[in-house]
Design an enzyme around this catalytic site. Structure first.
Site, PDB file in Angstrom:
ATOM      1  CG  HIS A 286      -0.500  -0.020   2.519  1.00  0.00           C
ATOM      2  ND1 HIS A 286      -0.172   1.121   3.197  1.00  0.00           N
ATOM      3  CD2 HIS A 286      -0.278  -1.035   3.371  1.00  0.00           C
ATOM      4  CE1 HIS A 286       0.229   0.791   4.424  1.00  0.00           C
ATOM      5  NE2 HIS A 286       0.194  -0.502   4.553  1.00  0.00           N
ATOM      6  CG  ASP A 298       2.487  -0.121   7.786  1.00  0.00           C
ATOM      7  OD1 ASP A 298       2.063  -0.553   6.708  1.00  0.00           O
ATOM      8  OD2 ASP A 298       1.771   0.057   8.782  1.00  0.00           O
ATOM      9  CD  GLU A 332      -3.394  -1.616   5.439  1.00  0.00           C
ATOM     10  OE1 GLU A 332      -3.666  -2.597   6.133  1.00  0.00           O
ATOM     11  OE2 GLU A 332      -2.814  -0.627   5.924  1.00  0.00           O
ATOM     12  CD  GLU A 333      -1.404   1.957   7.643  1.00  0.00           C
ATOM     13  OE1 GLU A 333      -2.171   1.456   8.486  1.00  0.00           O
ATOM     14  OE2 GLU A 333      -0.214   1.625   7.528  1.00  0.00           O
ATOM     15  CG  ASP A 360       0.887  -3.940   4.937  1.00  0.00           C
ATOM     16  OD1 ASP A 360       1.808  -3.168   5.278  1.00  0.00           O
ATOM     17  OD2 ASP A 360      -0.308  -3.735   5.202  1.00  0.00           O
TER      18      ASP A 360
HETATM   19 ZN   LIG Z   1       0.587  -1.556   6.285  1.00  0.00          ZN
END
Ligand SMILES: [Zn+2]
Length: 472
Positions: A286, A298, A332-333, A360
């Protein structure tokens, strides 16, 4: 939603695919050896990651940084030599944390002054703000929702402090995270149901330090929206120690803001298959990231590895039968809007999706993969993984491919998640420490190589990977 015709495809696929053993894939030893050697010699994953984090260091969905990341991704896919590079639209939430996040502990007289002790916090997204003057109230400590409910009316009007640690005795830190994260996601909601006016949640990390770790939380319709913050683990220990001695009053101030949804994009590029181009293997991470640091682990790492895995296969002149499609997902978050938009806009094509791979879990040393493939599918994936054992791939275990490929998995597309070593991930996760300096170029590249090897085999073997069972 279930894509048309998916229900029986899993049964048909399972019946067609014979069980495989590692020896069936011996023809792939040589190309995988080349992927390994050339990958380690020419690795570009770390350069990609550096470039992304320099170009768009803060890229929470809806922000100008996220728009910069989209532009970067398109160029990176083009530079990697991929074809059909394009932006696929999705609408995303836009929340900003603002510049004020303060938790001040009141003195003996119950008031807050410049000299009052302050503990490190960060707003959870999409928390509502406090009034400008802040919220001042007594703090009540609990460890889970049951304990909060047992308090009955005594949490009314108070700031609820959720202080359950991630279980350090679990070797799998993702398991420990899974057992603690309900406080972060649901803490504000449960605090409000109990009459509380705000929620403070212990950061999701086993490490004791001064950094608050942000993350997503949710409100429930019909339940008042109260502010929610993460407190550093040292701060949580300090607050708990103060509460053991005497009641604590605190003032919480936040100036975060929720804006209108914004237009954004998933970024897509392909290496078309040489014989079965309509059959697609997705690989991605992502593009969006929390705003406290660079989002290198991340999930800049997963984006860089996904691009590098396909670039490497192409650069070696390998021509897998099926199409490899890099998808860099947005949001995504705090919403998964990109993942949902991809599944929706490709719903008529999902029966032709052979596998969806996600990275991820950071750019650490390879350990294995996790997959929701059928038992027959797992046989094939394990045979391919066996060829990657020289670089540390040790298992393909049943499990989830990841959040962004989740909607594809629910439609019957087998998913697989890259699983690196997990011991440092939550030291870094969603906090100021998530910078490029925390990522080892060699470890990152080994992950890209593992992904490239697995993708190449599954994209090229004569028999298609059996479909998984559609669940929704
Ligand atoms: Zn992530």
């Amino acid at each position: 939603m279930l894509a048309k015709g998916v229900v029986c495809a899993c049964l048909a696929g399972a019946a067609l695919a014979p069980a495989r053993t590692p020896s069936d894939l011996s023809a792939y030893r040589e190309p995988l050896e080349r992927i390994l050697r050339e990958g380690l010699r020419t690795c570009t994953a770390h350069e990609l990651l550096l470039d992304l984090c320099r170009t768009a260091p803060h890229r929470l969905s809806g922000s100008s940084g996220a728009a910069d990341a989209v532009k970067w991704a398109k160029q990176a896919l083009e530079r990697a030599g991929l074809e059909n590079v394009r932006l696929e639209p999705c609408s995303v939430p836009f929340w900003e944390r603002g510049s004020t996040a303060e938790l001040a502990l009141a003195g003996a007289d119950g008031s807050v002054s410049a000299a009052s002790e302050r503990l490190a916090i960060a707003a959870l997204g999409p928390s509502v703000p406090t009034p400008v003057e802040g919220l001042t109230a007594e703090v009540v400590e609990v460890h889970d929702f049951e304990e909060l409910r047992a308090l009955g009316d005594s949490a009314r009007g108070k700031i609820v402090f959720f202080n359950r640690s991630m279980d350090a005795s679990l070797a799998d830190t993702f398991e420990a995270y899974g057992k603690a994260v309900d406080q972060r996601w649901g803490g504000a909601r449960e605090a409000a149901k109990a009459g509380g006016i705000a929620a403070i949640v212990r950061s999701m990390t086993t490490r004791l330090d001064d950094l608050p770790h942000t993350g997503s939380m949710g409100y429930e319709e019909g339940v008042p929206k109260v502010p929610a913050v993460a407190i550093s683990t040292h701060g949580a220990e300090r607050l708990a120690a103060r509460l053991k001695k005497a009641p604590v009053r605190a003032r919480l101030r936040l100036d975060c803001r929720q804006h209108e949804d914004q237009p954004s994009f998933n970024v897509v590029g392909e290496l078309p298959g040489s014989e079965l181009a309509s059959e697609v293997l997705v690989v991605g991470g992502h593009l969006d990231a929390w705003d406290l640091a660079e989002g290198a682990t991340d999930d800049g790492a997963g984006c860089a590895q996904s691009i590098e895995a396909v670039r490497l296969i192409k650069a070696l002149g390998l021509k897998p039968k099926r199409t490899l499609r890099v998808v860099l997902f947005m949001n995504e978050e705090n919403g998964l809007r990109g993942a949902k938009a991809y599944a929706e806009s490709h719903k008529d094509e999902l029966e032709q999706h052979v596998l969806a791979m996600e990275s991820d879990r950071g750019g650490f040393t390879p350990r294995g993969f996790e997959s929701d493939a059928s038992p027959e599918g797992l046989e094939l994936l394990r045979a391919a993984a066996e060829l990657l054992s020289p670089i540390g791939i040790g298992f393909v275990r049943p499990g989830s491919g990841g959040a962004d490929v989740g909607p594809l998995g629910r439609a019957g597309v087998p998913t697989i998640g890259y699983v690196p070593d997990c011991q440092r991930y939550f030291d870094i996760h969603h906090c100021e420490r998530d910078t490029v300096a925390q990522v080892s170029p060699r470890e990152l590249e080994l992950g890209a190589i593992s992904m490239a090897g697995m993708l190449y085999v599954v994209a090229d073997v004569p028999e298609r990977l059996p479909r998984a069972a559609a669940s929704k």
